[in-house]
Design a protein around this motif. Structure first.
Motif, mmCIF file in Angstrom:
data_model
loop_
_atom_site.group_PDB
_atom_site.id
_atom_site.type_symbol
_atom_site.label_atom_id
_atom_site.label_comp_id
_atom_site.label_asym_id
_atom_site.label_seq_id
_atom_site.Cartn_x
_atom_site.Cartn_y
_atom_site.Cartn_z
ATOM 1 N N SER A 117 0.839 -1.204 0.000
ATOM 2 C CA SER A 117 0.000 0.000 0.000
ATOM 3 C C SER A 117 0.867 1.243 0.000
ATOM 4 N N TYR A 118 0.275 2.325 -0.520
ATOM 5 C CA TYR A 118 0.967 3.609 -0.487
ATOM 6 C C TYR A 118 -0.076 4.726 -0.551
ATOM 7 N N VAL A 119 0.266 5.884 0.019
ATOM 8 C CA VAL A 119 -0.636 7.039 0.025
ATOM 9 C C VAL A 119 0.147 8.279 -0.427
ATOM 10 N N TRP A 120 -0.462 9.017 -1.350
ATOM 11 C CA TRP A 120 0.059 10.334 -1.726
ATOM 12 C C TRP A 120 -0.866 11.357 -1.083
ATOM 13 N N ASN A 121 -0.371 12.132 -0.142
ATOM 14 C CA ASN A 121 -1.229 13.076 0.578
ATOM 15 C C ASN A 121 -0.950 14.528 0.221
ATOM 16 N N ASP A 122 -0.247 14.769 -0.841
ATOM 17 C CA ASP A 122 0.139 16.131 -1.198
ATOM 18 C C ASP A 122 -0.277 16.524 -2.618
ATOM 19 N N ILE A 123 -1.406 16.017 -3.070
ATOM 20 C CA ILE A 123 -1.859 16.308 -4.432
ATOM 21 C C ILE A 123 -2.634 17.623 -4.434
ATOM 22 N N GLU A 124 -2.181 18.578 -5.209
ATOM 23 C CA GLU A 124 -2.863 19.872 -5.349
ATOM 24 C C GLU A 124 -3.101 20.135 -6.829
ATOM 25 N N ILE A 125 -4.377 20.037 -7.232
ATOM 26 C CA ILE A 125 -4.749 20.269 -8.628
ATOM 27 C C ILE A 125 -6.130 20.916 -8.670
ATOM 28 N N THR A 126 -6.478 21.420 -9.839
ATOM 29 C CA THR A 126 -7.803 22.021 -9.996
ATOM 30 C C THR A 126 -8.847 20.915 -10.122
ATOM 31 N N GLU A 127 -10.100 21.286 -9.935
ATOM 32 C CA GLU A 127 -11.211 20.327 -10.069
ATOM 33 C C GLU A 127 -11.249 19.761 -11.488
ATOM 34 N N ALA A 128 -10.967 20.588 -12.474
ATOM 35 C CA ALA A 128 -10.962 20.127 -13.866
ATOM 36 C C ALA A 128 -9.851 19.105 -14.100
ATOM 37 N N GLU A 129 -8.660 19.367 -13.576
ATOM 38 C CA GLU A 129 -7.551 18.420 -13.705
ATOM 39 C C GLU A 129 -7.895 17.104 -13.002
ATOM 40 N N PHE A 130 -8.506 17.220 -11.814
ATOM 41 C CA PHE A 130 -8.875 16.033 -11.049
ATOM 42 C C PHE A 130 -9.846 15.149 -11.824
ATOM 43 N N SER A 131 -10.831 15.765 -12.438
ATOM 44 C CA SER A 131 -11.858 14.987 -13.151
ATOM 45 C C SER A 131 -11.290 14.226 -14.351
ATOM 46 N N MET A 132 -10.111 14.610 -14.825
ATOM 47 C CA MET A 132 -9.490 13.936 -15.969
ATOM 48 C C MET A 132 -8.308 13.052 -15.560
ATOM 49 N N SER A 133 -8.083 12.888 -14.261
ATOM 50 C CA SER A 133 -6.895 12.177 -13.782
ATOM 51 C C SER A 133 -7.167 10.707 -13.485
ATOM 52 N N TYR A 134 -6.127 9.924 -13.643
ATOM 53 C CA TYR A 134 -6.179 8.484 -13.429
ATOM 54 C C TYR A 134 -5.042 8.044 -12.515
ATOM 55 N N ILE A 135 -5.210 6.875 -11.917
ATOM 56 C CA ILE A 135 -4.111 6.181 -11.270
ATOM 57 C C ILE A 135 -3.826 4.975 -12.167
ATOM 58 N N ASP A 136 -2.589 4.872 -12.627
ATOM 59 C CA ASP A 136 -2.195 3.836 -13.596
ATOM 60 C C ASP A 136 -1.421 2.726 -12.903
ATOM 61 N N PHE A 137 -1.772 1.489 -13.215
ATOM 62 C CA PHE A 137 -1.088 0.315 -12.685
ATOM 63 C C PHE A 137 -0.443 -0.409 -13.855
ATOM 64 N N GLU A 138 0.866 -0.622 -13.789
ATOM 65 C CA GLU A 138 1.593 -1.305 -14.858
ATOM 66 C C GLU A 138 2.351 -2.492 -14.268
ATOM 67 N N VAL A 139 1.998 -3.693 -14.694
ATOM 68 C CA VAL A 139 2.697 -4.897 -14.244
ATOM 69 C C VAL A 139 3.819 -5.178 -15.239
ATOM 70 N N GLN A 140 5.012 -5.383 -14.692
ATOM 71 C CA GLN A 140 6.176 -5.655 -15.521
ATOM 72 C C GLN A 140 6.839 -6.951 -15.079
ATOM 73 N N SER A 141 7.598 -7.539 -15.981
ATOM 74 C CA SER A 141 8.460 -8.669 -15.669
ATOM 75 C C SER A 141 9.879 -8.120 -15.606
ATOM 76 N N ALA A 142 10.507 -8.226 -14.422
ATOM 77 C CA ALA A 142 11.847 -7.669 -14.230
ATOM 78 C C ALA A 142 12.885 -8.492 -14.978
ATOM 79 N N ASN A 143 13.799 -7.804 -15.630
ATOM 80 C CA ASN A 143 14.926 -8.428 -16.321
ATOM 81 C C ASN A 143 16.216 -7.846 -15.765
ATOM 82 N N VAL A 144 17.220 -8.683 -15.622
ATOM 83 C CA VAL A 144 18.477 -8.240 -15.035
ATOM 84 C C VAL A 144 19.316 -7.424 -16.017
ATOM 85 N N PHE A 145 19.478 -7.914 -17.227
ATOM 86 C CA PHE A 145 20.384 -7.265 -18.170
ATOM 87 C C PHE A 145 19.705 -6.454 -19.263
ATOM 88 N N THR A 146 18.399 -6.580 -19.385
ATOM 89 C CA THR A 146 17.683 -5.841 -20.417
ATOM 90 C C THR A 146 16.527 -5.080 -19.783
#
Length: 149
Positions: free
Chosen positions: A62-91
């Motif tokens: 878990s994690y929390v960002w408690n310092d987000i300051e944006i306009t209502e318009a920016e907020f209504s268009m904002s997303y939280i993105d989740f990206e699953v990756q496979s870690a590679n050592v050399f590439t």
């Protein structure tokens, strides 16, 4: 010059998430080392790499960002993105899939939260893994949930 009808004053928000688990992470049955990168409004969080997983992986991070300051318009268009990756050592890491949750939609839900929902991830127009997440978003004046909720 201010445009009439547009509120440009910034507001404070708190956004947080829990990544519970990932399913169907390896399409070919070969073990991978998955991790999740979460991005929201210029903020980024990376989970620990889990070693040697094939189909199912528990994160419970878990994690929390408690310092987000944006306009209502920016907020209504904002997303939280989740990206699953496979870690590679050399590439460069391989992207397994990406999923999004709209912050405005979460804030409109009861208790301003989206709890233990499965996100169907996608990569290059095909469905890939599933990620179980919880997301919450609070703005100024929002009532946080009580233990009874």
């Amino acid at each position: 010059m201010a445009t009439k009808g547009i509120d440009s004053s910034k507001r404070r928000y708190v956004a947080g998430f829990t990544i519970h688990d990932a399913k169907d992470i390896s399409s070919d049955g070969v073990a991978i080392d998955p991790l999740v990168i979460v991005r929201c409004l210029g903020n980024e969080y990376t989970t620990e790499v889990k070693r040697g997983k094939v189909q199912h992986c528990k994160f419970e991070e878990s994690y929390v960002w408690n310092d987000i300051e944006i306009t209502e318009a920016e907020f209504s268009m904002s997303y939280i993105d989740f990206e699953v990756q496979s870690a590679n050592v050399f590439t460069r890491n391989d992207v397994i899939g990406v999923g999004k949750v709209q912050l405005g939609m979460v804030r409109k839900r009861p208790n301003h939260s989206y709890t233990r929902k499965q996100l169907q991830l996608h990569s290059e127009d095909k469905l890939t893994a599933k990620l179980t997440v919880s997301v919450f978003v609070y703005g100024e004046g929002d009532k946080p949930p009580t233990p009874e909720d």
